[in-house]
Scaffold this motif. Structure first.
Motif, PDB file in Angstrom:
ATOM      1  N   PHE A   1      -2.004 -24.549 -22.328  1.00 21.17           N
ATOM      2  CA  PHE A   1      -0.642 -24.168 -21.945  1.00 21.17           C
ATOM      3  C   PHE A   1      -0.607 -22.701 -21.543  1.00 21.17           C
ATOM      4  CE2 PHE A   1       3.614 -22.616 -22.728  1.00 21.17           C
ATOM      5  CZ  PHE A   1       4.452 -23.652 -22.382  1.00 21.17           C
ATOM      6  N   LEU A   2      -1.274 -21.854 -22.334  1.00 21.34           N
ATOM      7  CA  LEU A   2      -1.340 -20.422 -22.040  1.00 21.34           C
ATOM      8  C   LEU A   2      -1.973 -20.174 -20.670  1.00 21.34           C
ATOM      9  CD1 LEU A   2      -2.550 -17.649 -24.460  1.00 21.34           C
ATOM     10  CD2 LEU A   2      -3.622 -17.893 -22.242  1.00 21.34           C
ATOM     11  N   LEU A   3      -3.098 -20.823 -20.419  1.00 19.96           N
ATOM     12  CA  LEU A   3      -3.804 -20.623 -19.148  1.00 19.96           C
ATOM     13  C   LEU A   3      -2.923 -21.002 -17.969  1.00 19.96           C
ATOM     14  CD1 LEU A   3      -6.360 -20.093 -17.446  1.00 19.96           C
ATOM     15  CD2 LEU A   3      -7.014 -22.470 -17.867  1.00 19.96           C
ATOM     16  N   LEU A   4      -2.298 -22.177 -18.032  1.00 24.08           N
ATOM     17  CA  LEU A   4      -1.464 -22.630 -16.921  1.00 24.08           C
ATOM     18  C   LEU A   4      -0.259 -21.711 -16.738  1.00 24.08           C
ATOM     19  CD1 LEU A   4      -1.536 -26.481 -17.607  1.00 24.08           C
ATOM     20  CD2 LEU A   4      -2.709 -25.272 -15.756  1.00 24.08           C
ATOM     21  N   SER A   5       0.334 -21.269 -17.843  1.00 28.30           N
ATOM     22  CA  SER A   5       1.529 -20.425 -17.752  1.00 28.30           C
ATOM     23  C   SER A   5       1.219 -19.077 -17.136  1.00 28.30           C
ATOM     24  CB  SER A   5       2.128 -20.218 -19.156  1.00 28.30           C
ATOM     25  OG  SER A   5       2.529 -21.443 -19.718  1.00 28.30           O
ATOM     26  N   VAL A   6       0.135 -18.446 -17.579  1.00 32.19           N
ATOM     27  CA  VAL A   6      -0.177 -17.097 -17.103  1.00 32.19           C
ATOM     28  C   VAL A   6      -0.773 -17.145 -15.698  1.00 32.19           C
ATOM     29  CG1 VAL A   6      -1.519 -15.016 -17.540  1.00 32.19           C
ATOM     30  CG2 VAL A   6      -0.463 -16.238 -19.448  1.00 32.19           C
ATOM     31  N   ALA A   7      -1.835 -17.951 -15.532  1.00 33.30           N
ATOM     32  CA  ALA A   7      -2.489 -18.013 -14.222  1.00 33.30           C
ATOM     33  C   ALA A   7      -1.566 -18.604 -13.170  1.00 33.30           C
ATOM     34  CB  ALA A   7      -3.773 -18.839 -14.328  1.00 33.30           C
ATOM     35  N   GLY A   8      -0.674 -19.508 -13.594  1.00 37.72           N
ATOM     36  CA  GLY A   8       0.201 -20.172 -12.632  1.00 37.72           C
ATOM     37  C   GLY A   8       1.298 -19.300 -12.090  1.00 37.72           C
ATOM     38  N   ASN A   9       1.594 -18.179 -12.754  1.00 35.60           N
ATOM     39  CA  ASN A   9       2.674 -17.343 -12.218  1.00 35.60           C
ATOM     40  C   ASN A   9       2.214 -15.933 -11.851  1.00 35.60           C
ATOM     41  OD1 ASN A   9       4.087 -15.053 -13.965  1.00 35.60           O
ATOM     42  ND2 ASN A   9       3.383 -16.562 -15.454  1.00 35.60           N
ATOM     43  N   GLU A  10       1.235 -15.397 -12.590  1.00 30.99           N
ATOM     44  CA  GLU A  10       0.915 -13.983 -12.385  1.00 30.99           C
ATOM     45  C   GLU A  10       0.133 -13.711 -11.106  1.00 30.99           C
ATOM     46  OE1 GLU A  10      -0.957 -10.478 -12.032  1.00 30.99           O
ATOM     47  OE2 GLU A  10      -2.124 -12.271 -12.498  1.00 30.99           O
TER      48      GLU A  10
END
Length: 430
Positions: free
Chosen positions: A258-267
């Motif tokens: 979840f962390l990976l998708l959230s951070v990489a997906g927006n930043e």
């Protein structure tokens, strides 16, 4: 020591952007260079396009899992060790630190896995990032991009990072993950803390920046409760209910994903959007080419990705004694791949230092290559094309309205603040 004036471990040296002068020196004088920085970290620097491809495509020799994918940081490692000794680290963080010490990677996270485990985890969500699936999101993404520009165009000015660049990728990845609207600002804030661990403005202290991941794990578990007994067609449900080798993900594995998708997906897309706007304002002749011929926007997106990639580097760790270009690399030595350097390799790119929105071919490595080729590349390309197809014809005569304030980071090629003014225009939406 040759090239001893170069220090890539000090984030202050990235406040004006990627240190392309130093990277060019290394690429031309010592393309596989043993670097000892002021932080106490030491590692091999890979700066040639072909060598970066070689390291990326040989996970047996160059591991993502062993010691993770970040540049060694003795200060943070010592701080974590001291906090563990004082009993100030919660059980979850202590378990992750122990896993790192044993060579299993910093988190049970796909970015820091090797085959075959990496392949199995990637399959959990891969279908949601295929070009065919992403194409089904195009109308929604273009509607969002139009609304974003509508929200600023009448004012004739905006803070570009927060009002334009960040909103589209944040909303899209949160939509895909099923994150409720009221939780999205916190996802954004936690992402900033995680990527800005070397920037004192983005966290009150080392503890807050280092433990931002715990906040994201807490958010992950909150979102999980929405779909644990009520699965939907979203990425969170897929992570909760699909299996890897016959088993569902553990809480830690789910939270890390979840962390990976959230951070990489927006930043990363936010960063490329901002860097692209800055490049076009710095070089108005290239912006005018796009205004005159919007069909060049897809190639402009690829050139922005080449010229100013979102990520400066990733790390691998040698799994055995090996060599690159005759340099002897010992087992467990860190190998840092510098994308900003490889993307300007004169042997691959003609007139590599020139920003050319019509460049073709353009075999940049900003999305990586091999097993760890960016899962969201198709989604990022669609988002970038959608937002620039709104920006280029509508935000006319843009110029800087204040200083560009960059992220203090030698990992993310980011901008914190970029005030922009332009000719006021009319909204196109309802």
């Amino acid at each position: 020591m040759a090239l001893s004036h170069i220090d890539l471990t000090n984030p202050d040296n990235f406040l004006e952007g990627s240190p392309h002068g130093w990277l060019t020196e290394m690429r031309n004088e010592d393309p596989v260079h043993w670097h000892e920085g002021s932080s106490g970290a030491a590692f091999w620097c890979v700066t040639k396009w072909e060598d970066l491809r070689y390291v990326s495509r040989n996970p047996r020799l160059f591991s993502s899992q062993r010691k993770g994918t970040n540049m060694p940081n003795p200060r943070l490692e010592e701080m974590m060790r001291q906090r563990m000794e004082r009993g100030e680290v919660n059980e979850q963080m202590a378990a992750m630190a122990k896993q790192a010490e044993e060579g299993g990677g910093l988190f049970p996270i796909m970015l820091m896995m090797d085959p075959p485990r990496h392949v199995a985890f990637r399959r959990l969500v891969q279908k949601s990032f295929t070009p065919r699936y992403v194409a089904g999101l195009e109308t929604h993404i273009r509607d969002l991009a139009r609304r974003i520009v509508d929200d600023v165009i009448e004012k004739g000015e905006c803070e570009f990072v927060t009002e334009v660049a960040s909103d589209l990728p944040l909303q899209v990845i949160c939509d895909m993950m099923g994150v409720p609207d009221e939780d999205r600002q916190e996802i954004f804030d936690l992402s900033n803390l995680m990527i800005g661990f070397d920037d004192p403005e983005l966290g009150a202290n080392d503890e807050q920046r280092t433990l931002a991941s715990v906040g994201m794990f807490t958010k992950a578990m909150k979102v999980a409760e929405l779909y644990r007994d009520n699965p939907q067609d979203n990425l969170t449900s897929h992570l909760l209910h699909r299996e890897v080798d016959g088993d569902k993900l553990s809480e830690m594995e789910y939270s890390a994903f979840f962390l990976l998708l959230s951070v990489a997906g927006n930043e990363t897309t936010r960063t490329v959007t901002t860097n692209g706007m800055r490049l076009l304002m710095d070089q108005p002749d290239q912006l005018q080419r796009l205004v005159d011929d919007p069909s060049l926007i897809p190639s402009a997106v690829e050139e922005i990705l080449r010229f100013e990639p979102a990520v400066h580097h990733f790390r691998r760790t040698a799994t055995e004694d090996t060599e690159i270009r005759g340099r002897q690399i010992k087992e467990n030595e860190p190998v840092i791949m510098w994308y900003a350097a490889a993307n300007r390799d004169e042997e691959v790119f003609e007139d590599a230092e020139r920003f050319d929105v019509g460049r073709h071919p353009n075999e940049h490595l900003s999305f990586g290559i091999g097993e760890h080729f960016c899962l969201g590349a198709s989604l990022a390309r669609l988002e970038l094309n959608a937002i620039f197809e709104e920006i280029v014809p509508r935000l006319r005569n843009p110029e800087f309205a204040g200083p560009v304030r960059r992220l203090r980071s030698n990992f993310i090629n980011g901008v914190k603040e970029m005030p922009v003014r332009f000719d006021p225009g009319e909204r196109l939406g309802a």
